[in-house]
Write a protein that holds these residues in place. Structure first.
Motif, mmCIF file in Angstrom:
data_model
loop_
_atom_site.group_PDB
_atom_site.id
_atom_site.type_symbol
_atom_site.label_atom_id
_atom_site.label_comp_id
_atom_site.label_asym_id
_atom_site.label_seq_id
_atom_site.Cartn_x
_atom_site.Cartn_y
_atom_site.Cartn_z
ATOM 1 N N TYR B 262 0.830 -1.207 0.000
ATOM 2 C CA TYR B 262 0.000 0.000 0.000
ATOM 3 C C TYR B 262 0.864 1.257 0.000
ATOM 4 O O TYR B 262 0.610 2.189 -0.746
ATOM 5 C CB TYR B 262 -0.944 0.003 1.209
ATOM 6 N N ALA B 265 2.157 1.783 -3.413
ATOM 7 C CA ALA B 265 1.136 2.301 -4.328
ATOM 8 C C ALA B 265 0.895 3.788 -4.085
ATOM 9 O O ALA B 265 0.750 4.564 -5.024
ATOM 10 C CB ALA B 265 -0.156 1.524 -4.159
ATOM 11 N N LEU B 266 0.873 4.173 -2.811
ATOM 12 C CA LEU B 266 0.684 5.589 -2.476
ATOM 13 C C LEU B 266 1.800 6.431 -3.071
ATOM 14 O O LEU B 266 1.557 7.467 -3.685
ATOM 15 C CB LEU B 266 0.722 5.773 -0.960
ATOM 16 N N LEU B 267 3.027 5.982 -2.895
ATOM 17 C CA LEU B 267 4.169 6.745 -3.393
ATOM 18 C C LEU B 267 4.146 6.827 -4.907
ATOM 19 O O LEU B 267 4.450 7.868 -5.487
ATOM 20 C CB LEU B 267 5.481 6.109 -2.928
ATOM 21 N N ALA B 268 3.771 5.734 -5.553
ATOM 22 C CA ALA B 268 3.746 5.728 -7.016
ATOM 23 C C ALA B 268 2.667 6.665 -7.534
ATOM 24 O O ALA B 268 2.795 7.219 -8.622
ATOM 25 C CB ALA B 268 3.501 4.314 -7.527
ATOM 26 N N ALA B 269 1.597 6.844 -6.747
ATOM 27 C CA ALA B 269 0.472 7.660 -7.211
ATOM 28 C C ALA B 269 0.781 9.149 -7.171
ATOM 29 O O ALA B 269 0.105 9.930 -7.828
ATOM 30 C CB ALA B 269 -0.766 7.366 -6.374
ATOM 31 N N PRO B 285 -2.046 2.713 -11.862
ATOM 32 C CA PRO B 285 -2.649 3.055 -10.568
ATOM 33 C C PRO B 285 -3.251 1.838 -9.874
ATOM 34 O O PRO B 285 -3.614 0.854 -10.515
ATOM 35 C CB PRO B 285 -3.737 4.070 -10.938
ATOM 36 N N LEU B 286 -3.304 1.941 -8.559
ATOM 37 C CA LEU B 286 -3.899 0.911 -7.721
ATOM 38 C C LEU B 286 -5.374 0.788 -8.084
ATOM 39 O O LEU B 286 -6.078 1.777 -8.191
ATOM 40 C CB LEU B 286 -3.756 1.369 -6.269
#
Lengths: 333, 360
Positions: B262, B265-269, B285-286
């Protein structure tokens, strides 16, 4: 080929108890077919007012469009009759607003809101519109469309509602979509989903997109070209790469420097822009950014500088000292 | 209960939260409420904050970060758990003792427009806590103190005679900070304290908060959703998802080596303000949305959206484990050696969209 949209000297003012606010003060820009153009700025910079003005959605009174020309596909939108303008809105130009809860009608089902658009603009009958609505929900990534069409906006999550807004915006195959802070109210993982969706849909439909945002990261990820607004004017415009790497206006440069970045080492202290945004009722004849500008000289007080080309192609900035600043940032980066 | 996720140190922490649970009942009926279910806003949270440290609490809407802060401020009565401040369980305090505690723990709210009384002058707003706690009974000396607090927060002392509506958002937030400082607290909960501000003003307030921390040896719990701001301001960061902490580590460690899917995913977003870097990042995106806290998924609450989930994730709720010194992760799939290898090979433009961050 002429651009899809050509905005020339567009101005909008609001009359308030404290005087007339020149919210949009003679802005000019173009959008080509299939292109994504960002308008960046902070609260009160005029970015939303400029988009509402394109669609003639400025509430009058207190506001009014005080001048300019908006050529869309060769027609001046500011000269159309109200009926013709209604055809354009939601037809050739789709809209996505920030807060999907307030822009959707709370007492109509999702299905009705989509089919209404199709019936109004494309003269579709109920059955055709219904089938098209199912197809549209599929396009925006909503599972179980038959159930969703019968639901009301409050039964959906924020991300889902924004998908519905997008479905309505693309219902009539628009040539241009205007998205005003489309993801600001959403969480970061949902924001990413919605932006990716808009990107893939504009490609698929070959639609141009104007995205209005305060988020410099969103611009960097999605925009081909950028217009930076400050105090009602565009102070810098150009290809995203040029604007981010060689900003020609001190405001753009300061804005980029003031944000903490995940891809750079941690700084000891951030480099903020001093002072407060200007009061638009009290602008003098000089550059509006002057009181906060570290490059300001005496000449800046004399007139508001016009947009002038910088060294890169298609890159303009409204600053007397643009060239010196470009050199300064190259040294800094 | 698992060990409290704190960094190794000899000194006891200033604040310790153990097994915190806040379940809000969902009731039906007007007089005799029949309980239909519960919103598990906070569902077993443990962390500790050392004196002088800033701990970031990040997560998306509804993850329980604000409720956690409100429990620490004693604005909610938690369903279960302990909150120890300087070793004292504050959930048991009443009356005089609670009043004394309130002097030491203060809060800065998100919205500078709604958190200041529009009918009070700025001077009255800041003097109010001083008056209520009977610290300075002499009005002239109180006014002098207000002037000092305003200038500490970068405002002209003359602002004391203004009303909040005469000020900009950034100036109002400075007033909110001055009010929080009025009682000389040791600990401040900053709940989205810079989120409503424009970019150019946000940096000013972040710098102010950092300066005050050093000047007054403050300790912050910094609740926010903006990851780049949290990385800048916090020494350690806890990531929450659906009422639980899924990862907790030193800030540099968390952003350089996020281990929970998680967090990754947050960092990638988060898009980076650089078109060139963004152009190189492949990004997926997640999928899905955060499930309802009324009926959270069994096992690991993240498993329905997790790209790494295996069958066991639907059954067993993973506890926070210390994978590396000071780095706690609640994920059964995190295997330290494999991850180390994966990150050794990381470079800009990875398929998973993670940006490796250059450590200074």
């Amino acid at each position: 080929m002429p651009p899809l949209l050509e905005v020339t000297n567009l101005s909008t003012e609001f009359r308030t108890g404290l005087g007339t606010v020149p919210a949009v003060d003679g802005i000019s820009y173009t959008v080509d077919r299939g292109e994504t153009v960002a308008i960046v700025g902070e609260s009160g910079s005029g970015k939303t007012a400029s988009a509402l003005a394109l669609l003639r959605l400025i509430p009058d009174p207190p506001g009014r469009i005080s001048g300019g020309r908006v050529l869309f596909n060769g027609r001046d939108l500011l000269r159309l009759s109200d009926a013709e303008m209604r055809e354009v809105r939601g037809g050739d130009i789709g809209m996505v607003f920030q807060e999907p809860m307030t822009s959707l009608n709370p007492v109509l089902t999702i299905g009705r809101q989509i089919t209404e658009t199709l019936e109004q603009h494309r003269g579709a009958d109920r059955i055709t519109a219904h089938h098209r609505a199912i197809e549209l929900l599929g396009l925006v990534g909503i599972a179980d469309p038959l159930r969703r069409l019968k639901q009301y906006p409050h039964q959906l999550s924020g991300g889902m509602r924004q998908r519905i807004m997008i479905a309505i915006a693309i219902a009539c195959d628009p040539k241009l979509i205007i998205a005003d802070e489309p993801t600001t109210a959403l969480d970061v993982t949902i924001q990413a989903q919605i932006l990716e969706l808009m990107k893939s849909l504009t490609r698929r439909l070959d639609a141009a997109l104007i995205v209005i945002t305060h988020n410099l990261g969103v611009v960097a990820r999605y925009a081909n070209r950028v217009n930076v607004m400050y105090a009602g004017r565009i102070v810098e415009s150009g290809p995203a790469q040029a604007v981010y790497h060689h900003p020609g206006h001190p405001y753009t440069m300061a804005l980029l420097r003031s944000v903490p970045r995940l891809d750079r080492p941690r700084q000891a202290r951030l480099d903020p822009i001093a002072g407060q945004p200007p009061d638009l009722t009290r602008l003098d004849g000089g550059c509006a950014f002057r009181p906060r500008c570290r490059f300001a000289v005496e000449a800046c007080a004399r007139r508001r500088p016009a947009m002038a080309p910088t060294r890169a192609a298609g890159h303009f900035a409204a600053c007397l000292r643009s060239d010196e600043i470009a050199v300064a940032t190259e040294v800094a980066v | 209960m698992n060990a409290v996720a704190t960094a190794n140190t000899d000194r006891p922490p200033l604040l310790e939260v153990r097994g915190l649970r806040m379940h809000f009942p969902i009731t039906e009926g007007v007089l005799i409420g029949r309980k239909l279910g519960e919103v598990k806003a906070v569902d077993g949270v443990d962390f500790a904050i050392r004196r002088g440290e800033t701990l970031g609490l990040v997560g998306e809407s509804g993850c329980g970060k604000t409720t956690t802060g409100r429990c620490i401020l004693r604005l909610e009565r938690p369903t279960a758990g302990e909150v120890r401040f300087n070793g004292v369980d504050i959930l048991a305090l009443e009356g005089r003792e609670l009043l004394a505690l309130r002097r030491r723990i203060q809060v800065i709210f998100q919205d500078p427009y709604s958190s200041l009384n529009p009918r009070m002058k700025v001077g009255e707003i800041i003097a109010e806590p001083i008056r209520v706690h009977g610290i300075e009974r002499d009005a002239a000396r109180r006014a002098r103190r207000v002037g000092e607090l305003l200038s500490v927060c970068g405002l002209d002392p003359k602002f004391a005679d203004r009303y909040p509506h005469e000020m900009s958002g950034g100036q109002r937030q400075r007033v909110g900070i001055a009010r929080a400082l009025a009682l000389e607290p040791e600990f401040i909960v900053c709940d989205e304290a810079v989120s409503a501000l424009d970019v150019s003003i946000q940096a000013q307030i972040i710098n102010l908060l950092e300066g005050l921390r050093e000047q007054f040896n403050l300790t912050y719990l910094f609740i926010a959703h903006d990851l780049s701001v949290v990385r800048h301001l916090c020494q350690r960061v806890a990531v929450m998802y659906l009422g639980r902490i899924v990862e907790l580590a030193a800030s540099d460690e968390l952003f350089d080596n996020p281990l929970h899917p998680y967090t990754q995913a947050l960092l990638a977003a988060v898009p980076v303000p650089d078109p060139e870097v963004e152009g190189r990042r492949g990004f997926r995106p997640l999928a899905g949305e955060v499930p309802s806290p009324i009926n959270p998924p069994p096992g690991c609450v993240f498993h329905p959206r997790c790209p790494m989930a295996v069958a066991d994730c639907q059954r067993t709720r993973p506890e926070l484990r210390e994978i590396r010194p000071g780095h706690w992760v609640a994920c059964s799939q995190v295997d330290p050696p494999a991850w180390r290898e994966a990150f050794a090979q990381s470079s800009v433009g990875r398929k998973d969209g993670k940006i490796p961050v250059v450590s200074s």
